[in-house]
Write an enzyme that holds these catalytic residues in place. Structure first.
Site, short mmCIF file in Angstrom:
data_model
loop_
_atom_site.label_atom_id
_atom_site.label_comp_id
_atom_site.label_asym_id
_atom_site.label_seq_id
_atom_site.Cartn_x
_atom_site.Cartn_y
_atom_site.Cartn_z
N ASN A 44 -4.81 -4.45 -7.54
CA ASN A 44 -6.03 -4.16 -6.81
C ASN A 44 -6.17 -2.70 -6.39
OD1 ASN A 44 -8.38 -4.91 -4.92
ND2 ASN A 44 -6.87 -4.09 -3.48
N ASP A 100 0.87 -1.18 0.00
CA ASP A 100 0.00 0.00 0.00
C ASP A 100 0.90 1.23 0.00
OD1 ASP A 100 -3.12 0.60 0.60
OD2 ASP A 100 -1.87 2.18 1.46
N VAL A 148 1.77 2.54 -6.79
CA VAL A 148 1.75 2.10 -8.19
C VAL A 148 2.08 3.23 -9.16
CG1 VAL A 148 0.08 0.27 -7.70
CG2 VAL A 148 -0.75 2.49 -8.49
N TYR A 171 -13.54 6.44 -13.22
CA TYR A 171 -13.53 5.06 -12.73
C TYR A 171 -13.93 4.09 -13.84
CZ TYR A 171 -14.51 1.14 -9.56
OH TYR A 171 -14.52 -0.08 -8.92
N LYS A 189 -11.55 1.24 -15.53
CA LYS A 189 -11.90 -0.17 -15.40
C LYS A 189 -12.17 -0.81 -16.77
CE LYS A 189 -11.67 -0.51 -10.89
NZ LYS A 189 -10.61 -1.31 -10.24
#
Length: 254
Positions: A84, A33, A60, A149, A153
């Protein structure tokens, strides 16, 4: 296929942490994280439940962290990468702050591409790898006020299809999980945002928006996702690649 090294991004809570708890029974799990405090708190909490996991600070979007991940994969092996890390922002596009839109794309689309890029050389060398993107039903359909979002995705599915073709000679697969609403803190945080965006009471958000399109009228459980991951990294899924696996309670049947 037991005792694989599994690296999970965004795993200090929610889906990532739940997957770590499930997979740590049979595998070596590394939770990561961007928050040092959060990831170590998650590690300690999992320890109280009998789950031994490694904890790592990892962003990330950080180029240095990505270089470190590549070195880690080269030196220590990463068999399974679970992309994730994620966040949400709910607002009409014309009011959506551009910097927030970019942040969501960076974390949920560019991030998975770059983490995958980092581990692929070692996976090719070892002739083994399993990459799993945590997408969403919003990888397949859209909802109002979630442009960044939904765009990110959707992009995960295209990314997985492309990478699958590029690694076809090796025993490497890449797939995207597409769940409906999962009962996590991030989903609960959306309730207030959704209420404001739609102009309705918070009490109406769960039934009238979140579960409206899910015929089963129930949230997806994290264990369902973790069990699907266990299957995808197991011996009976070696030919499953470039796929969107949908766990949506019937949402996309409409």
């Amino acid at each position: 296929m037991n005792n694989q090294r599994v690296f999970i991004t965004g795993a200090s809570g929610g889906i990532g942490k739940g997957m770590a708890e499930f997979l740590a029974k049979e595998h070596q799990v590394i939770i990561s994280d961007c928050s040092e405090a959060a990831v170590h708190a998650a590690q300690q909490d999992l320890a109280t439940r009998g789950c031994v996991v490694e904890a790592q600070v990892f962003d990330v979007t950080n180029p240095d962290h990505l270089l470190g991940l590549k070195a880690q994969a080269d030196a220590q092996r990463i068999d399974v990468l679970i992309n994730n890390a994620g966040m949400q922002h709910v607002q009409p596009l014309e009011d959506f702050p551009p910097e927030k839109w970019q942040q969501l794309i960076d974390i949920m689309l560019v991030g998975p591409a770059m983490t995958t890029r980092a581990v692929l050389p070692a996976m090719r060398k070892n002739n083994y790898g399993r990459i799993i993107n945590v997408g969403s039903v919003h990888s397949l359909v859209a909802s109002a006020y979630k442009s960044a979002y939904v765009a990110a995705k959707h992009g995960l599915i295209g990314l997985a299809k492309t990478v699958a073709l590029e690694v076809k000679e090796a025993d490497i697969t890449i797939n995207t999980l597409c769940p409906g609403y999962v009962d996590t803190a991030m989903v609960r945080d959306q309730v207030k945002q959704q209420a404001l965006a739609h102009g309705i009471p918070e009490a109406d958000v769960v039934q009238n928006i979140m579960l409206k399109n899910m015929p089963k009228k129930q949230f997806i459980e994290i264990e369902e996702l973790a069990g699907t991951v266990e299957f995808l990294i197991g011996p009976y899924a070696k030919s499953i690649t470039a796929q969107a696996l949908t766990l949506d309670g019937g949402w996309t049947a409409h």
